[in-house]
Design a protein around this motif. Structure first.
Motif, short mmCIF file in Angstrom:
data_model
loop_
_atom_site.label_atom_id
_atom_site.label_comp_id
_atom_site.label_asym_id
_atom_site.label_seq_id
_atom_site.Cartn_x
_atom_site.Cartn_y
_atom_site.Cartn_z
N UNK A 277 0.85 -1.19 0.00
CA UNK A 277 0.00 0.00 0.00
C UNK A 277 0.89 1.24 0.00
N UNK A 278 1.88 1.25 0.87
CA UNK A 278 2.80 2.40 0.94
C UNK A 278 3.55 2.59 -0.37
N UNK A 279 4.08 1.50 -0.92
CA UNK A 279 4.84 1.57 -2.18
C UNK A 279 3.94 2.03 -3.33
N UNK A 280 2.73 1.50 -3.38
CA UNK A 280 1.80 1.86 -4.46
C UNK A 280 1.39 3.32 -4.38
N UNK A 281 1.11 3.80 -3.17
CA UNK A 281 0.74 5.21 -3.01
C UNK A 281 1.89 6.12 -3.45
N UNK A 282 3.11 5.74 -3.12
CA UNK A 282 4.28 6.52 -3.55
C UNK A 282 4.41 6.52 -5.07
N UNK B 287 -0.82 12.63 -12.71
CA UNK B 287 -1.59 13.87 -12.59
C UNK B 287 -3.02 13.60 -12.10
N UNK B 288 -3.42 12.33 -12.14
CA UNK B 288 -4.78 11.94 -11.73
C UNK B 288 -4.86 11.55 -10.26
N UNK B 289 -3.71 11.56 -9.57
CA UNK B 289 -3.68 11.11 -8.17
C UNK B 289 -4.30 12.15 -7.26
N UNK B 290 -4.96 11.69 -6.22
CA UNK B 290 -5.55 12.55 -5.21
C UNK B 290 -4.99 12.11 -3.86
N UNK B 291 -4.59 13.05 -3.04
CA UNK B 291 -3.99 12.73 -1.74
C UNK B 291 -4.94 11.95 -0.82
N UNK C 46 -6.61 9.32 -1.69
CA UNK C 46 -6.72 7.95 -2.18
C UNK C 46 -5.83 7.00 -1.38
N UNK C 47 -6.36 5.82 -1.10
CA UNK C 47 -5.57 4.74 -0.52
C UNK C 47 -5.77 3.50 -1.40
N UNK C 48 -4.70 3.05 -2.06
CA UNK C 48 -4.83 1.82 -2.86
C UNK C 48 -4.89 0.63 -1.91
N UNK C 49 -5.81 -0.30 -2.18
CA UNK C 49 -5.90 -1.48 -1.32
C UNK C 49 -5.85 -2.80 -2.10
N UNK C 50 -5.91 -2.73 -3.42
CA UNK C 50 -5.81 -3.94 -4.25
C UNK C 50 -5.23 -3.54 -5.61
N UNK C 51 -4.61 -4.52 -6.28
CA UNK C 51 -3.98 -4.25 -7.57
C UNK C 51 -4.09 -5.49 -8.45
N UNK C 52 -4.12 -5.26 -9.77
CA UNK C 52 -4.06 -6.39 -10.69
C UNK C 52 -2.72 -6.38 -11.42
N UNK C 53 -2.47 -7.39 -12.24
CA UNK C 53 -1.18 -7.51 -12.93
C UNK C 53 -0.98 -6.42 -13.97
N UNK C 54 -2.05 -5.79 -14.44
CA UNK C 54 -1.95 -4.74 -15.44
C UNK C 54 -1.62 -3.38 -14.82
N UNK C 55 -1.52 -3.32 -13.51
CA UNK C 55 -1.18 -2.07 -12.84
C UNK C 55 -2.36 -1.18 -12.52
N UNK C 56 -3.56 -1.74 -12.55
CA UNK C 56 -4.73 -0.99 -12.13
C UNK C 56 -4.96 -1.25 -10.64
N UNK C 57 -5.58 -0.29 -9.99
CA UNK C 57 -5.78 -0.37 -8.54
C UNK C 57 -7.26 -0.26 -8.18
N UNK C 58 -7.60 -0.86 -7.05
CA UNK C 58 -8.84 -0.53 -6.36
C UNK C 58 -8.41 0.43 -5.27
N UNK D 159 -2.72 4.68 -13.53
CA UNK D 159 -1.80 5.82 -13.65
C UNK D 159 -2.11 6.71 -14.85
N UNK D 160 -2.47 6.10 -15.97
CA UNK D 160 -2.63 6.85 -17.22
C UNK D 160 -3.91 7.67 -17.31
N UNK D 161 -5.03 7.09 -16.86
CA UNK D 161 -6.29 7.80 -17.05
C UNK D 161 -7.02 8.13 -15.76
N UNK D 162 -6.49 7.74 -14.62
CA UNK D 162 -7.15 8.03 -13.35
C UNK D 162 -8.30 7.08 -13.11
#
Length: 169
Positions: A85-90, A96-100, A102-114, A128-131
């Motif tokens: 979670x810490x590494x992903x948030x960093x 440019x789509x990131x919001x402070x 947000x807390x990522x709690x799950x990820x898939x192999x394609x690099x998308x997050x819940x 990362x690309x489209x928010x």
């Protein structure tokens, strides 16, 4: 007049929203993990944490106390450990789509997050690309409860690591 009575059918717990207690969240996570022990070949749950940071979202914290990542969610998303979670948030902060909030709690192999948005509690799918890719649920509590219910009602099936948990046909 008897003929004028109307019935309202609950369409998946929408009225519950944030009215799901921490005990119910814990039970939902336990039920998800117990299903995965028998429904996913080779699934071994991780050990939970004794303590989580005070500033951690309370429901993400409850999940981490039970299991420090490794729980399969819909499709190929897997919950993250505290370090992930810490590494992903960093990593995500460069977008440019990131919001402070947000807390990522799950990820898939394609690099998308819940992600859970701590401003409104909403669960979103994000990359990362489209928010924001999709709005999944109005709260993490409701997401976990609905996901558990779908597993237990056999509305989801596991089709291997490449497909993950998808809707049953």
């Amino acid at each position: 007049m008897e003929g004028n009575k109307k019935f309202v059918v609950d369409q998946g717990g929408s009225a519950r929203g944030a009215n799901i207690s921490p005990e119910e969240v814990n039970q939902a996570v336990k039920d998800i993990v117990n299903w995965q022990k028998t429904g996913i070949p080779g699934f071994v749950p991780t050990q939970g944490l004794n303590e989580v940071p005070e500033n951690m979202h309370r429901i993400v914290g409850l999940m981490l106390k039970q299991h420090n990542g490794g729980i399969n969610l819909q499709e190929t998303f897997i919950t993250l450990s505290l370090n992930q979670i810490r590494e992903s948030a960093e990593l995500c902060r460069v977008s440019i789509h990131w919001n402070a909030s947000y807390i990522p709690f799950a990820r898939n192999a394609e690099g998308e997050y819940f992600i859970v948005n701590t401003e409104n509690g909403e669960v979103i799918q994000w990359n990362l690309d489209s928010g924001v890719v999709d709005q999944l649920c109005k709260s993490l509590e409701l997401y976990l409860e609905t996901f558990r219910n779908n597993l237990l009602c056999r509305k989801l099936q596991y089709l291997g690591p490449d497909c993950g948990l998808i809707e049953s046909v």
